[in-house]
Design a protein around this motif. Structure first.
Motif, PDB file in Angstrom:
ATOM      1  N   ARG A 226       0.815  -1.219   0.000  1.00  5.71           N
ATOM      2  CA  ARG A 226       0.000   0.000   0.000  1.00  5.71           C
ATOM      3  C   ARG A 226       0.851   1.272   0.000  1.00  5.71           C
ATOM      4  O   ARG A 226       0.556   2.244   0.703  1.00  5.71           O
ATOM      5  CB  ARG A 226      -0.974  -0.019   1.182  1.00  5.71           C
ATOM      6  N   LEU A 227       1.884   1.268  -0.835  1.00  5.97           N
ATOM      7  CA  LEU A 227       2.774   2.421  -0.933  1.00  5.97           C
ATOM      8  C   LEU A 227       2.118   3.568  -1.704  1.00  5.97           C
ATOM      9  O   LEU A 227       2.501   4.729  -1.544  1.00  5.97           O
ATOM     10  CB  LEU A 227       4.079   2.018  -1.617  1.00  5.97           C
TER      11      LEU A 227
ATOM     12  N   ARG B  83       1.645  11.535  -5.066  1.00  7.85           N
ATOM     13  CA  ARG B  83       2.765  10.641  -4.779  1.00  7.85           C
ATOM     14  C   ARG B  83       3.470  10.195  -6.064  1.00  7.85           C
ATOM     15  O   ARG B  83       2.855  10.033  -7.108  1.00  7.85           O
ATOM     16  CB  ARG B  83       2.289   9.403  -4.019  1.00  7.85           C
ATOM     17  N   TRP B  84       4.779   9.992  -5.916  1.00  5.66           N
ATOM     18  CA  TRP B  84       5.620   9.409  -6.968  1.00  5.66           C
ATOM     19  C   TRP B  84       6.400   8.276  -6.297  1.00  5.66           C
ATOM     20  O   TRP B  84       7.223   8.499  -5.420  1.00  5.66           O
ATOM     21  CB  TRP B  84       6.534  10.468  -7.540  1.00  5.66           C
TER      22      TRP B  84
ATOM     23  N   THR C 100      14.581  15.664  -4.067  1.00  4.09           N
ATOM     24  CA  THR C 100      14.363  16.926  -3.339  1.00  4.09           C
ATOM     25  C   THR C 100      14.631  18.134  -4.234  1.00  4.09           C
ATOM     26  O   THR C 100      13.929  19.146  -4.142  1.00  4.09           O
ATOM     27  CB  THR C 100      15.238  16.977  -2.083  1.00  4.09           C
ATOM     28  N   ALA C 101      15.628  18.023  -5.120  1.00  2.00           N
ATOM     29  CA  ALA C 101      15.910  19.127  -6.041  1.00  2.00           C
ATOM     30  C   ALA C 101      14.752  19.355  -7.004  1.00  2.00           C
ATOM     31  O   ALA C 101      14.496  20.486  -7.433  1.00  2.00           O
ATOM     32  CB  ALA C 101      17.188  18.854  -6.821  1.00  2.00           C
ATOM     33  N   ALA C 102      14.022  18.287  -7.338  1.00  2.20           N
ATOM     34  CA  ALA C 102      12.887  18.410  -8.251  1.00  2.20           C
ATOM     35  C   ALA C 102      11.634  18.921  -7.559  1.00  2.20           C
ATOM     36  O   ALA C 102      10.649  19.265  -8.227  1.00  2.20           O
ATOM     37  CB  ALA C 102      12.591  17.053  -8.894  1.00  2.20           C
ATOM     38  N   GLY C 103      11.647  18.978  -6.223  1.00  2.00           N
ATOM     39  CA  GLY C 103      10.491  19.484  -5.492  1.00  2.00           C
ATOM     40  C   GLY C 103       9.685  18.430  -4.773  1.00  2.00           C
ATOM     41  O   GLY C 103       8.560  18.702  -4.335  1.00  2.00           O
ATOM     42  N   PHE C 104      10.249  17.225  -4.632  1.00  2.00           N
ATOM     43  CA  PHE C 104       9.572  16.153  -3.908  1.00  2.00           C
ATOM     44  C   PHE C 104      10.047  16.094  -2.458  1.00  2.00           C
ATOM     45  O   PHE C 104      11.158  16.519  -2.138  1.00  2.00           O
ATOM     46  CB  PHE C 104       9.842  14.795  -4.564  1.00  2.00           C
ATOM     47  N   ARG C 105       9.207  15.518  -1.614  1.00  2.00           N
ATOM     48  CA  ARG C 105       9.569  15.206  -0.226  1.00  2.00           C
ATOM     49  C   ARG C 105       9.585  13.695  -0.087  1.00  2.00           C
ATOM     50  O   ARG C 105       8.614  13.022  -0.435  1.00  2.00           O
ATOM     51  CB  ARG C 105       8.544  15.823   0.728  1.00  2.00           C
ATOM     52  N   LEU C 106      10.702  13.164   0.387  1.00  6.00           N
ATOM     53  CA  LEU C 106      10.816  11.721   0.545  1.00  6.00           C
ATOM     54  C   LEU C 106      10.030  11.281   1.774  1.00  6.00           C
ATOM     55  O   LEU C 106      10.297  11.719   2.887  1.00  6.00           O
ATOM     56  CB  LEU C 106      12.282  11.314   0.686  1.00  6.00           C
ATOM     57  N   LEU C 107       9.064  10.399   1.561  1.00  5.32           N
ATOM     58  CA  LEU C 107       8.230   9.891   2.652  1.00  5.32           C
ATOM     59  C   LEU C 107       8.760   8.590   3.227  1.00  5.32           C
ATOM     60  O   LEU C 107       8.641   8.335   4.425  1.00  5.32           O
ATOM     61  CB  LEU C 107       6.789   9.673   2.167  1.00  5.32           C
TER      62      LEU C 107
ATOM     63  N   VAL D 244      12.737   0.948  -2.932  1.00  6.87           N
ATOM     64  CA  VAL D 244      11.490   1.574  -3.373  1.00  6.87           C
ATOM     65  C   VAL D 244      11.407   2.962  -2.723  1.00  6.87           C
ATOM     66  O   VAL D 244      11.379   3.075  -1.495  1.00  6.87           O
ATOM     67  CB  VAL D 244      10.249   0.747  -2.989  1.00  6.87           C
ATOM     68  N   PHE D 245      11.368   3.978  -3.547  1.00  6.47           N
ATOM     69  CA  PHE D 245      11.314   5.359  -3.069  1.00  6.47           C
ATOM     70  C   PHE D 245       9.862   5.843  -3.101  1.00  6.47           C
ATOM     71  O   PHE D 245       9.190   5.764  -4.135  1.00  6.47           O
ATOM     72  CB  PHE D 245      12.171   6.265  -3.948  1.00  6.47           C
ATOM     73  N   VAL D 246       9.400   6.338  -1.972  1.00  3.00           N
ATOM     74  CA  VAL D 246       8.047   6.864  -1.859  1.00  3.00           C
ATOM     75  C   VAL D 246       8.166   8.359  -1.615  1.00  3.00           C
ATOM     76  O   VAL D 246       8.667   8.795  -0.569  1.00  3.00           O
ATOM     77  CB  VAL D 246       7.277   6.200  -0.705  1.00  3.00           C
ATOM     78  N   ALA D 247       7.737   9.162  -2.577  1.00  4.54           N
ATOM     79  CA  ALA D 247       7.899  10.613  -2.489  1.00  4.54           C
ATOM     80  C   ALA D 247       6.569  11.315  -2.742  1.00  4.54           C
ATOM     81  O   ALA D 247       5.644  10.742  -3.321  1.00  4.54           O
ATOM     82  CB  ALA D 247       8.942  11.078  -3.499  1.00  4.54           C
ATOM     83  N   GLN D 248       6.506  12.554  -2.323  1.00  2.00           N
ATOM     84  CA  GLN D 248       5.290  13.357  -2.488  1.00  2.00           C
ATOM     85  C   GLN D 248       5.651  14.704  -3.094  1.00  2.00           C
ATOM     86  O   GLN D 248       6.620  15.354  -2.678  1.00  2.00           O
ATOM     87  CB  GLN D 248       4.603  13.565  -1.143  1.00  2.00           C
ATOM     88  N   ARG D 249       4.851  15.094  -4.083  1.00  2.00           N
ATOM     89  CA  ARG D 249       5.081  16.385  -4.747  1.00  2.00           C
ATOM     90  C   ARG D 249       4.692  17.513  -3.831  1.00  2.00           C
ATOM     91  O   ARG D 249       3.636  17.499  -3.202  1.00  2.00           O
ATOM     92  CB  ARG D 249       4.248  16.469  -6.025  1.00  2.00           C
TER      93      ARG D 249
END
Length: 279
Positions: free
Chosen positions: A67-68, A175-176, A235-242, A273-278
């Motif tokens: 459930r990522l 999410r990405w 992070t440089a692209a504007g995402f936050r790593l969750l 597996v990287f879980v990130a949020q815009r």
């Protein structure tokens, strides 16, 4: 989904080496390699991937359990972009939960396999697009979610640009989530036995792995980034790593292919597996 078994061995007629490979060369090599090898890949991995299974990795971590992307009930009605979709198995799983997926892949032949599966099932076909993930043919803010299970990211020479493109086509708060071979594996030989347990290369060597023909033209390219590189790109692209998920090799999973094996899987992480949020 295109779960590549780490760094593949060179073909009978191709030389394997580490050398520089730019954006254009990498993109051309990926398109031709996957077009040429899609049939064999689907034959070899089709049973594991299924027609509508969303698995993140060779360890068999399924989205139904992990459930990522969020709770299954929240996926209904979402516009989802699957990047490096292969035969769109993950997109089919998403569609069954009410999402509106678009399956993107650089390989026309892989997308033909998606259509083959849809025709065989007789249901609504998954929307597919052939394109390079670093140059997404979509409007700004077109999607609520983006995902990639071993697709596109390892084959892109400029993943910083890829991350910016994904950020561009996502809506705020989206999410990405993407999986790749765990970067530490690049320090070890791609062998399933004990010979694959001793580091023989530098983890910090970002030189691409390239297979090339007798004329020196790349036929396959895969790019290495460290864990820190990936975090900085996001992070440089504007995402936050969750979250950063490192799936463990499950008990009872005895399947082996390429450099993947129970022996290595129980001792070394194979997937990140990287879980990130815009933002």
């Amino acid at each position: 989904m295109t779960t590549t078994p780490e760094i593949p061995a060179g073909g009978d007629e191709d030389d394997a080496l580490r050398r520089a490979a730019g954006t254009g060369e990498s993109s051309r090599a990926s398109r031709h390699w996957w077009d040429r090898n899609a049939d064999e890949y689907q034959d070899e991995h089709g049973a594991f991937l299924g027609d509508d299974r969303f698995t993140w990795c060779p360890e068999g971590l399924d989205e139904a359990d992990a459930r990522l992307l969020g709770e299954p009930g929240t996926l209904k009605g979402l516009d989802v972009l699957e990047i490096g979709a292969g035969a769109a198995q993950c997109s089919r799983w998403l569609a069954a939960r009410g999402a509106r997926p678009v399956a993107l892949d650089i390989s026309f032949r892989q997308l033909q396999h998606s259509r083959r599966i849809d025709l065989g099932r007789g249901g609504e076909p998954v929307a597919v697009v052939q394109a390079d993930a670093a140059v997404l043919p979509f409007a700004d803010g077109a999607f609520d979610l983006a995902c990639s299970a071993y697709g596109a990211v390892p084959f892109s020479a400029d993943t910083a640009a890829l991350m910016r493109e994904v950020h561009r086509v996502l809506r705020p708060g989206a999410r990405w989530v993407f999986s790749v071979t765990h970067p530490i594996r690049w320090a070890f030989p791609d062998e399933p036995g004990v010979e694959g347990l001793t580091a023989t290369a530098s983890y910090f060597d970002r030189t691409p792995y390239v297979e090339q023909d007798e004329r020196g033209r790349a036929t396959y390219v895969e790019h290495h980034r460290t864990l820190g590189d990936r975090v900085r790109e996001l992070t440089a692209a504007g995402f936050r790593l969750l979250d950063l998920v490192e799936p463990e090799w499950p008990e009872g999973h005895e399947q082996e292919w390429g450099g993947w094996s129970p022996l290595r899987g129980r001792l070394l992480p194979g997937t990140a597996v990287f879980v990130a949020q815009r933002g």
